[in-house]
Design a protein around this motif. Structure first.
Motif, PDB file in Angstrom:
ATOM      1  N   LEU A  84      12.774 -27.459 -18.672  1.00  0.00           N
ATOM      2  CA  LEU A  84      13.253 -26.241 -18.267  1.00  0.00           C
ATOM      3  C   LEU A  84      13.100 -26.177 -16.598  1.00  0.00           C
ATOM      4  O   LEU A  84      12.601 -27.329 -15.993  1.00  0.00           O
ATOM      5  N   LEU A  85      13.760 -25.030 -15.751  1.00  0.00           N
ATOM      6  CA  LEU A  85      13.503 -25.402 -14.239  1.00  0.00           C
ATOM      7  C   LEU A  85      12.731 -24.438 -13.900  1.00  0.00           C
ATOM      8  O   LEU A  85      12.672 -23.282 -14.254  1.00  0.00           O
ATOM      9  N   VAL A  86      11.493 -24.739 -13.041  1.00  0.00           N
ATOM     10  CA  VAL A  86      10.553 -23.900 -12.618  1.00  0.00           C
ATOM     11  C   VAL A  86      10.644 -23.963 -11.204  1.00  0.00           C
ATOM     12  O   VAL A  86      10.091 -24.870 -10.563  1.00  0.00           O
ATOM     13  N   GLU A  97      27.011 -20.136 -16.202  1.00  0.00           N
ATOM     14  CA  GLU A  97      27.897 -20.821 -16.985  1.00  0.00           C
ATOM     15  C   GLU A  97      27.343 -22.257 -17.806  1.00  0.00           C
ATOM     16  O   GLU A  97      27.971 -22.884 -18.498  1.00  0.00           O
ATOM     17  N   VAL A  98      26.156 -22.540 -17.045  1.00  0.00           N
ATOM     18  CA  VAL A  98      25.675 -24.059 -17.601  1.00  0.00           C
ATOM     19  C   VAL A  98      24.318 -23.846 -17.826  1.00  0.00           C
ATOM     20  O   VAL A  98      23.653 -24.938 -18.430  1.00  0.00           O
ATOM     21  N   LEU A  99      23.395 -22.876 -17.838  1.00  0.00           N
ATOM     22  CA  LEU A  99      22.176 -22.751 -17.816  1.00  0.00           C
ATOM     23  C   LEU A  99      21.966 -21.302 -18.607  1.00  0.00           C
ATOM     24  O   LEU A  99      22.840 -20.212 -18.428  1.00  0.00           O
ATOM     25  N   ASP A 100      20.731 -20.992 -19.406  1.00  0.00           N
ATOM     26  CA  ASP A 100      20.426 -19.938 -19.999  1.00  0.00           C
ATOM     27  C   ASP A 100      19.115 -19.562 -18.885  1.00  0.00           C
ATOM     28  O   ASP A 100      18.298 -20.174 -18.664  1.00  0.00           O
ATOM     29  N   PHE A 101      19.033 -18.072 -18.569  1.00  0.00           N
ATOM     30  CA  PHE A 101      17.974 -17.589 -17.746  1.00  0.00           C
ATOM     31  C   PHE A 101      16.981 -16.779 -18.576  1.00  0.00           C
ATOM     32  O   PHE A 101      17.356 -16.445 -19.513  1.00  0.00           O
ATOM     33  N   GLN A 203      21.132  -9.554   0.145  1.00  0.00           N
ATOM     34  CA  GLN A 203      19.922  -8.915  -0.488  1.00  0.00           C
ATOM     35  C   GLN A 203      19.774  -8.545  -1.991  1.00  0.00           C
ATOM     36  O   GLN A 203      20.838  -8.797  -2.688  1.00  0.00           O
ATOM     37  N   ASN A 204      18.319  -8.659  -2.533  1.00  0.00           N
ATOM     38  CA  ASN A 204      18.353  -8.380  -3.750  1.00  0.00           C
ATOM     39  C   ASN A 204      18.801  -9.143  -4.697  1.00  0.00           C
ATOM     40  O   ASN A 204      19.504  -9.203  -5.740  1.00  0.00           O
ATOM     41  N   GLN A 205      18.566 -10.709  -4.475  1.00  0.00           N
ATOM     42  CA  GLN A 205      19.057 -11.675  -5.570  1.00  0.00           C
ATOM     43  C   GLN A 205      18.209 -11.808  -6.489  1.00  0.00           C
ATOM     44  O   GLN A 205      16.760 -12.250  -6.303  1.00  0.00           O
ATOM     45  N   PRO A 206      18.306 -11.864  -7.651  1.00  0.00           N
ATOM     46  CA  PRO A 206      17.260 -12.072  -8.909  1.00  0.00           C
ATOM     47  C   PRO A 206      17.095 -13.319  -8.972  1.00  0.00           C
ATOM     48  O   PRO A 206      17.805 -14.419  -8.594  1.00  0.00           O
ATOM     49  N   GLN A 207      15.695 -13.982  -9.360  1.00  0.00           N
ATOM     50  CA  GLN A 207      15.254 -15.159  -9.444  1.00  0.00           C
ATOM     51  C   GLN A 207      14.698 -15.203 -11.056  1.00  0.00           C
ATOM     52  O   GLN A 207      14.237 -14.271 -11.570  1.00  0.00           O
ATOM     53  N   ALA A 208      14.769 -16.460 -11.734  1.00  0.00           N
ATOM     54  CA  ALA A 208      14.369 -16.477 -13.088  1.00  0.00           C
ATOM     55  C   ALA A 208      13.996 -17.975 -13.314  1.00  0.00           C
ATOM     56  O   ALA A 208      14.392 -18.898 -12.650  1.00  0.00           O
ATOM     57  N   LEU A 209      13.299 -18.086 -14.512  1.00  0.00           N
ATOM     58  CA  LEU A 209      13.246 -19.593 -15.098  1.00  0.00           C
ATOM     59  C   LEU A 209      14.634 -19.694 -15.852  1.00  0.00           C
ATOM     60  O   LEU A 209      15.376 -18.929 -16.155  1.00  0.00           O
ATOM     61  N   ALA A 210      14.828 -21.255 -15.803  1.00  0.00           N
ATOM     62  CA  ALA A 210      16.211 -21.543 -16.526  1.00  0.00           C
ATOM     63  C   ALA A 210      15.900 -22.630 -17.808  1.00  0.00           C
ATOM     64  O   ALA A 210      14.768 -23.473 -17.577  1.00  0.00           O
ATOM     65  N   VAL A 211      16.569 -22.399 -18.583  1.00  0.00           N
ATOM     66  CA  VAL A 211      16.544 -23.425 -19.758  1.00  0.00           C
ATOM     67  C   VAL A 211      17.916 -24.128 -20.025  1.00  0.00           C
ATOM     68  O   VAL A 211      18.931 -23.603 -19.585  1.00  0.00           O
ATOM     69  N   GLN A 212      18.111 -24.977 -20.992  1.00  0.00           N
ATOM     70  CA  GLN A 212      19.602 -25.644 -21.234  1.00  0.00           C
ATOM     71  C   GLN A 212      20.559 -24.359 -21.865  1.00  0.00           C
ATOM     72  O   GLN A 212      19.902 -23.675 -22.634  1.00  0.00           O
ATOM     73  N   GLU A 213      21.707 -24.693 -21.585  1.00  0.00           N
ATOM     74  CA  GLU A 213      22.485 -23.585 -22.176  1.00  0.00           C
ATOM     75  C   GLU A 213      22.414 -23.504 -23.619  1.00  0.00           C
ATOM     76  O   GLU A 213      22.634 -24.872 -24.333  1.00  0.00           O
TER      77      GLU A 213
END
Length: 272
Positions: A84-86, A97-101, A203-213
């Motif tokens: 995962l990406l933290v 298109e290449v990750l899941d959030f 403004q107001n860009q969402p941020q999240a963790l990511a895993v493989q698609e």
């Protein structure tokens, strides 16, 4: 129980004791991105680091952090070299298109930084012969490229591995301005960097963790449940205010764009 393949990891003493029955996740970070992830006195620190540790404890997981340059993080996750990406990861259509959030846990703006003694304003810092710095591969870099460079505004764009180096170059006169997130800009200022904010964009860009698609390791349900649990318990607010005392706490989940397929209902691990 499945054990996940681990890459280079931080010292065990930085993470505490591990449960023999817990899944071990390798979390990719860019450890030069305060206040979300950085190293201080040999220890990983930051909002994303502490929150991921809290999520792991809540969900019965073990987590080990792997420090990679920013441009390497998304390819490493897409190829399964990390689980995962933290970090302070902005959600974009290209990344979706290449990750899941996971569910989004933050929203951010971007700021235009100049040296503290500079006479530039938000217009002159981004126009007409100015050299602007941003982290290569970041949403800020992409915005400058699409909206300023390709629009022939006379801006020269320079990419950096991290924002600390970009600000150092700005303060020695090699570039005129730097575009970075609000959190990073405020952290740099609070740590004594001689810089100031002259304007806000994006403004107001969402941020999240990511895993493989496709979430092949079925992590999203656990990550989403853990995020909501630490938010509802007040632990998330404590973590954020540890690093950003003046920050306003957004309601979780924050807004997520419609193009994120992993956020279609029913959302794993989350019920309204």
């Amino acid at each position: 129980m499945r054990k996940f393949v681990m890459g280079a990891v931080c010292a065990a003493g930085m993470l505490g004791a591990s449960s023999a029955s817990a899944e071990t996740l390798t979390a990719g970070v860019e450890a030069a991105f305060p206040p979300w992830a950085y190293v201080e006195e040999g220890e990983y620190k930051g909002i994303a680091i502490d929150a991921m540790r809290a999520i792991a404890e809540d969900q019965g997981l073990d987590v080990e952090f792997k420090d990679l340059p920013w441009p390497s993080l998304i390819p490493a996750l897409a190829k399964g070299k990390i689980d995962l990406l933290v970090t302070g990861l902005n959600v974009t259509k290209e990344r979706a298109e290449v990750l899941d959030f996971s569910i989004p846990w933050w929203e951010n703006d971007d700021e235009v930084l100049v040296s503290a003694d500079s006479d530039l304003n938000v217009v002159t810092a981004l126009c007409c012969g100015a050299t602007v710095g941003a982290q290569g591969g970041s949403t800020q870099f992409g915005w400058i490229e699409a909206n300023l460079v390709e629009a022939d505004t006379g801006v020269e764009l320079r990419g950096y591995e991290d924002y600390v180096t970009a600000v150092e170059d700005m303060n020695t006169g090699r570039i005129d301005s730097v575009v970075t997130s609000t959190d990073t800009a405020e952290t740099l200022i609070s740590k004594g960097q001689p810089v100031k904010i002259v304007g806000t964009i994006q403004q107001n860009q969402p941020q999240a963790l990511a895993v493989q698609e496709g979430d092949p390791n079925e992590l999203l349900g656990k990550l989403n449940a853990g995020i909501m649990n630490i938010y509802k318990s007040g632990q998330w607010e404590q973590i954020v205010h540890k690093y950003q005392p003046q920050a306003s706490i957004r309601i979780i989940p924050t807004t997520m764009p419609d193009y994120v397929d992993s956020y279609k209902k029913p959302i794993p691990g989350y019920s309204e």
